[in-house]
Design an enzyme around this catalytic site. Structure first.
Site, mmCIF file in Angstrom:
data_model
loop_
_atom_site.group_PDB
_atom_site.id
_atom_site.type_symbol
_atom_site.label_atom_id
_atom_site.label_comp_id
_atom_site.label_asym_id
_atom_site.label_seq_id
_atom_site.Cartn_x
_atom_site.Cartn_y
_atom_site.Cartn_z
ATOM 1 N N PRO A 23 0.657 -1.349 0.065
ATOM 2 C CA PRO A 23 0.065 -0.016 0.074
ATOM 3 C C PRO A 23 0.872 1.225 -0.158
ATOM 4 O O PRO A 23 1.848 1.433 0.836
ATOM 5 C CB PRO A 23 -0.633 -0.224 1.350
ATOM 6 N N CYS A 25 0.168 5.657 -0.078
ATOM 7 C CA CYS A 25 -0.623 6.602 -0.449
ATOM 8 C C CYS A 25 -0.330 7.791 -1.235
ATOM 9 O O CYS A 25 0.880 7.707 -1.722
ATOM 10 C CB CYS A 25 -0.499 7.350 1.273
ATOM 11 N N ALA A 57 -3.601 3.103 1.977
ATOM 12 C CA ALA A 57 -4.506 3.112 3.348
ATOM 13 C C ALA A 57 -5.561 3.879 2.955
ATOM 14 O O ALA A 57 -5.679 4.916 2.614
ATOM 15 C CB ALA A 57 -3.649 3.497 4.397
ATOM 16 N N GLN A 99 -6.485 -2.265 1.528
ATOM 17 C CA GLN A 99 -6.005 -1.889 3.095
ATOM 18 C C GLN A 99 -7.067 -1.092 3.777
ATOM 19 O O GLN A 99 -7.124 0.030 3.555
ATOM 20 C CB GLN A 99 -4.526 -1.545 3.009
ATOM 21 N N TYR A 182 -0.460 4.389 13.261
ATOM 22 C CA TYR A 182 -1.760 4.868 13.213
ATOM 23 C C TYR A 182 -2.708 4.011 14.245
ATOM 24 O O TYR A 182 -2.207 3.420 15.193
ATOM 25 C CB TYR A 182 -2.257 4.395 11.582
ATOM 26 N N ARG A 230 -1.428 -5.635 8.616
ATOM 27 C CA ARG A 230 -0.208 -5.345 8.649
ATOM 28 C C ARG A 230 0.300 -4.929 9.798
ATOM 29 O O ARG A 230 -0.509 -3.999 10.665
ATOM 30 C CB ARG A 230 -0.116 -4.175 7.723
ATOM 31 N N ARG A 323 8.301 1.454 -3.377
ATOM 32 C CA ARG A 323 9.095 2.521 -4.074
ATOM 33 C C ARG A 323 9.747 2.130 -5.226
ATOM 34 O O ARG A 323 9.909 2.858 -6.477
ATOM 35 C CB ARG A 323 10.020 3.412 -3.326
#
Length: 356
Positions: A23, A25, A57, A99, A182, A230, A323
């Site tokens: 995932p 963002c 997310a 996710q 989070y 996760r 990445r």
């Protein structure tokens, strides 16, 4: 056949290979609705040969977003927009995963695309974030609201509702985000959870909310639907959430019906992390070995040979790239070529001349 291109079956879902999209963002949604950017972004990975394509997310409530530009899955418009993207991912032979997330005290944050940093004030479209305790994350909103029991129950229900919407949109795999500082990670870690009720203090109390979320999600979906979690395997700080805690948690999650632990680290406090190639792989290996649950490894996995070795040595069941896939969306196709995989079905028909 290489380990990387051996299919993996979780419950009723068979995923064509073990290169998964982590995932990432994008901070490009309006009112939580994914758009053409998300279609092309996620679709490119499916076209590029990934086995499972995870969304970013995706917030289960408006207040669960990291930034005002995050995607969500709490209403019909968002669900319909996701369905379009899922259809394309499936059309390329990939599995679609979502996710589900709640940002907690790290919510209402500028995305960085605006040129601003820190917490978004109410006047600029922000909101008061919620958290296990009143302690803010450094540099973000200073006013997190500790969740009361009704608020906690609302979060649990929101994850279940979002899970049902995800399946209605066509997603095959669900992942609960309990990492990177989070909300669910905030409850797990004694560095951010200072509660004195049944959701704070002991290990069993601090993992309670995550278990309630997992059980709610499992109760809302068919038995054949894989549910992943996760985790951040360590806070990288003495006295914080630890590797030992993660091994213990993984066993509990396995018993609750979780099918794979997506193993990351950090994000809950500001600290130095010893980053290097494959630096999080040992955590995935230990959870897999000691808790007896499949794992995914993520973090500076950049080369096909490196990824193949991680799988071949039994450190993880899948590798997740982030990445590196932004730099090279067709990385799985290159990996297949380098590892001598000749199955043309991995390639889109429009590209199969390049596989020869």
């Amino acid at each position: 056949m290489s380990q990387m291109f051996t299919p993996l079956t979780l419950r009723d879902v068979t995923i064509r290979n073990r290169v998964w999209v982590s995932p990432m963002c994008q901070y490009s949604a309006v009112d939580g609705v994914p758009n053409d950017w998300h279609l092309v972004h996620l679709g490119s990975f499916a076209r590029g040969g990934a086995g499972l394509v995870f969304t970013e997310a995706t917030a289960v409530t408006p207040a669960g977003r990291i930034s005002p530009e995050d995607t969500g899955n709490w209403n019909d418009e968002q669900q319909a927009a996701w369905a379009r993207i899922v259809d394309f991912v499936h059309g390329q032979g990939a599995t679609a995963g979502i996710q589900l997330a709640h940002a907690g005290r790290k919510g209402s944050t500028y995305s960085g695309f605006t040129g601003k940093r820190g917490g978004v004030p109410d006047a600029d479209g922000g909101w008061r974030p919620v958290a296990p305790s009143a302690e803010p994350f450094p540099g973000l909103r200073e006013d997190p609201e500790p969740l009361d029991r009704a608020g906690i129950a609302g979060v649990v229900t929101a994850f279940g509702d979002a899970a049902e919407r995800a399946l209605a949109a066509g997603f095959d795999v669900l992942e609960v985000h309990a990492a990177h500082g989070y909300l669910l990670h905030e409850f797990l870690s004694p560095l951010s959870n200072h509660r004195e009720d049944e959701y704070g203090g002991s290990f069993d109390n601090r993992v309670r909310l995550l278990l309630e979320v997992v059980r709610e999600v499992r109760s809302r979906v068919a038995a054949g639907v894989p549910v992943l979690v996760r985790v951040s395997a360590t806070d990288w700080v003495e006295g914080g959430w630890s590797e030992d805690d993660s091994v213990r948690l993984a066993g509990v999650l396995r018993e609750a019906g979780v099918d794979l632990i997506d193993t990351s680290t950090g994000g809950n406090v500001l600290t130095d992390i010893p980053v290097g190639p494959g630096y999080q792989v040992p955590f995935a290996r230990r959870i897999r070995t000691e808790a007896g649950v499949p794992t995914g490894a993520v973090g500076l996995i950049t080369e096909p040979k490196q990824a193949e070795e991680i799988l071949a040595e039994g450190s993880a069941d899948v590798v997740l790239l982030a990445r590196e896939l932004l730099r090279e969306p067709h990385w799985p196709l290159r990996a297949a070529y380098e590892l001598g995989e000749t199955d043309p079905a991995l390639w889109p028909v429009q590209y199969q001349r390049a596989a020869r």
